[in-house]
Enzyme design. Structure first.
Site, mmCIF file in Angstrom:
data_model
loop_
_atom_site.group_PDB
_atom_site.id
_atom_site.type_symbol
_atom_site.label_atom_id
_atom_site.label_comp_id
_atom_site.label_asym_id
_atom_site.label_seq_id
_atom_site.Cartn_x
_atom_site.Cartn_y
_atom_site.Cartn_z
ATOM 1 N N ASP A 176 -43.580 20.538 37.052
ATOM 2 C CA ASP A 176 -43.681 21.747 36.240
ATOM 3 C C ASP A 176 -43.456 22.977 37.114
ATOM 4 O O ASP A 176 -44.265 23.275 37.974
ATOM 5 C CB ASP A 176 -45.069 21.808 35.588
ATOM 6 C CG ASP A 176 -45.125 22.812 34.446
ATOM 7 O OD1 ASP A 176 -44.370 23.805 34.489
ATOM 8 O OD2 ASP A 176 -45.918 22.600 33.515
ATOM 9 N N ARG A 178 -42.645 26.107 35.825
ATOM 10 C CA ARG A 178 -42.553 27.277 34.952
ATOM 11 C C ARG A 178 -43.326 28.465 35.517
ATOM 12 O O ARG A 178 -44.363 28.301 36.131
ATOM 13 C CB ARG A 178 -43.109 26.926 33.561
ATOM 14 C CG ARG A 178 -42.197 26.003 32.795
ATOM 15 C CD ARG A 178 -42.803 25.560 31.502
ATOM 16 N NE ARG A 178 -43.905 24.635 31.681
ATOM 17 C CZ ARG A 178 -44.481 23.970 30.690
ATOM 18 N NH1 ARG A 178 -44.080 24.141 29.450
ATOM 19 N NH2 ARG A 178 -45.474 23.136 30.924
#
Ligand SMILES: [Zn+2]
Length: 252
Positions: A176, A178
């Site tokens: 991840d 983000r």
């Protein structure tokens, strides 16, 4: 290419609708809006206020200069993020928000491999039902930040039994990557009071808390379980630390 001379009324119209949010010494975010956006939400027409933003390493307050640079910036090759605001978002005491990561396959095609399309529509409905709120649509978040082409490769692995996390890791991507900083800067411009985050993802809660945004709580968002996404949703809970909901969790 020769720049067209902008008419004075074009400049003044845009001047009223473009805000500059400084994020560093030279850099910042242009925020354009609000723009009236009637949306078809389950057959009902709901009017949202729409804003779009663009982060740049060097910013200016000169509208002609901004427009002059954008026409050669090839923006269609990149995605821009935006936010749908409903009701009196600035002033209402309690407001739900969602930080929705773009999902080309789920949001646009209605893919059943994930629950993104469902979550997008459902959170818009929750915001509308609450009377105010905001949906941030984060365009650089495809495939948890790895991009659409990489996500397609990860899907190839997933078709052969890898789970979502394993597939990313085996392609050399972090699970991840983000980033929420720009979205949070925009949020702070639109509202300074606490918000309730619509999410099942504790990392989103953490990102907002770290930014100093006042959080009044979390609203979970499960649903739309099918044979196609059951294992994906299970991975979200068991591998990515998504919070599990007793009543509505698909994976009990
Ligand atoms: Zn998705």
């Amino acid at each position: 290419m020769e720049q067209p001379i902008l008419k004075p009324d074009v400049i003044s119209l845009l001047k009223n609708k473009i805000q500059l949010i400084k994020t560093s010494e030279k850099g910042g975010i242009y925020l354009v809006g609000p723009i009236r956006l009637p949306v078809n939400l389950s057959g009902e027409t709901v009017v949202f206020q729409w804003y779009c933003w663009l982060a740049r390493e060097q910013v200016t307050e000169n509208i002609e200069e901004i427009i002059g640079k954008l026409s050669s910036a090839n923006l269609a090759e990149y995605q821009q993020s935006s936010v749908l605001v409903y009701g009196d978002f600035k002033n209402r005491e309690d407001a739900p928000i969602r930080m929705h990561s773009i999902c080309h396959t789920g949001d646009i095609f209605g893919s059943k491999r994930c629950d993104c399309g469902f979550q997008l529509k459902k959170s818009m409905q929750m915001i509308k039902n609450h009377g105010t709120g905001a949906l941030f649509y984060l365009a650089n978040h495809e495939g948890r930040g790895i991009g659409l082409f990489s996500k397609a490769m990860a899907y190839v692995l997933q078709e052969s039994g890898y789970d979502t996390v394993e597939a990313n890791v085996n392609l050399g991507f972090v699970d991840d990557s983000r980033n929420y900083e720009d979205a949070i800067s925009v949020l702070k411009t639109l509202r300074t009071k606490p918000v309730t985050l619509i999410t099942n993802n504790p990392k989103k809660l953490e990102a907002l808390k770290k930014s100093g945004m006042l959080l009044s709580g979390r609203t979970p968002l499960w649903g739309d379980v099918s044979e196609y996404n059951a294992s994906y949703l299970k991975t979200k809970v068991s591998r990515s630390g998504h919070l599990k909901e007793e009543e509505s969790c698909p994976n009990d």
